[in-house]
Write an enzyme that holds these catalytic residues in place. Structure first.
Site, PDB file in Angstrom:
ATOM      1  NE  ARG A  42      -3.191  -0.030   2.550  1.00  0.00           N
ATOM      2  CZ  ARG A  42      -3.880   0.701   3.484  1.00  0.00           C
ATOM      3  NH1 ARG A  42      -2.891   0.648   4.877  1.00  0.00           N
ATOM      4  NH2 ARG A  42      -3.921   1.984   3.963  1.00  0.00           N
ATOM      5  CG  ASN A  43       4.997   3.591   0.811  1.00  0.00           C
ATOM      6  OD1 ASN A  43       5.641   3.820   0.124  1.00  0.00           O
ATOM      7  ND2 ASN A  43       5.272   3.933   1.854  1.00  0.00           N
ATOM      8  CB  ALA A  44       2.686   5.567  -3.117  1.00  0.00           C
ATOM      9  CG  PHE A  45       9.484   4.566  -2.394  1.00  0.00           C
ATOM     10  CD1 PHE A  45      10.251   5.618  -2.176  1.00  0.00           C
ATOM     11  CD2 PHE A  45      10.385   3.503  -3.377  1.00  0.00           C
ATOM     12  CE1 PHE A  45      11.172   5.677  -3.057  1.00  0.00           C
ATOM     13  CE2 PHE A  45      11.394   3.309  -3.232  1.00  0.00           C
ATOM     14  CZ  PHE A  45      11.697   4.929  -3.363  1.00  0.00           C
ATOM     15  CB  THR A 143       5.782   6.648  -0.834  1.00  0.00           C
ATOM     16  OG1 THR A 143       6.600   6.581   0.606  1.00  0.00           O
ATOM     17  CG2 THR A 143       6.389   7.705  -1.732  1.00  0.00           C
TER      18      THR A 143
END
Length: 166
Positions: A42-45, A143
């Site tokens: 789920r982290n957008a990095f 992120t």
């Protein structure tokens, strides 16, 4: 009362020739358990840097790291270790924070021209714990899935910020 577990961060990734470094605060529980930066899907990095540098976020981790290397980007975290339950930066026990050795990092990465903070906690803790003059710095939106900013807005901010280094 039981103490929070002592968490040990991950080593930096990226080539010694990196021109910019992206600093998070401390890896999440999922990242630490996988031994991979930004391991929470789920982290957008990885989605953001993949979109900016042409690499799908679901390719194997080693390919994503190679993409960072090709673009002269290193990744690390401000904290070497700390005590925390869960993954939220707000859950870190302030008196347990120990910063990574950035003096040695910058000696090993002499071409770094820019330091980008992945969120406010990374910037705040770097400023508080690391006593170094560093190249130009810029805080980008976190992120993390805990940062509720729309993805399109995060991407635009990261695109604008990283374009300054190019």
């Amino acid at each position: 009362m039981a103490r929070s577990p002592l968490l040990e961060g991950l080593p930096p990734i990226g080539s010694p020739d990196a021109r910019l470094v992206i600093l998070g605060n401390m890896p999440s529980v999922l990242s630490l358990s996988s031994g991979q930066y930004y391991g929470n899907p789920r982290n957008a990095f990885w989605r953001i840097v993949g979109e900016l540098f042409g690499c799908a976020p679901d390719v194997p981790y080693e390919q994503r790291v190679a993409m960072l290397d090709r673009n002269d980007i290193a990744v690390w975290d401000v904290l070497k270790h700390c005590r925390r339950i869960g993954s939220l930066d707000s859950a870190i026990e302030p008196d347990s924070m120990v910063a990574n050795d950035f003096g040695s990092f910058f000696v090993a990465h002499p071409n770094v021209e820019r330091v980008y903070f992945n969120g406010a906690a990374a910037e705040r803790n770097f400023t508080r714990l690391v006593e170094l003059d560093v190249p130009g710095t810029l805080r980008l939106p976190s992120t993390s899935p805990a940062q509720t900013m729309r993805y399109a807005d995060k991407l635009a901010a990261w695109r604008a910020g990283l374009s300054r280094a190019r």
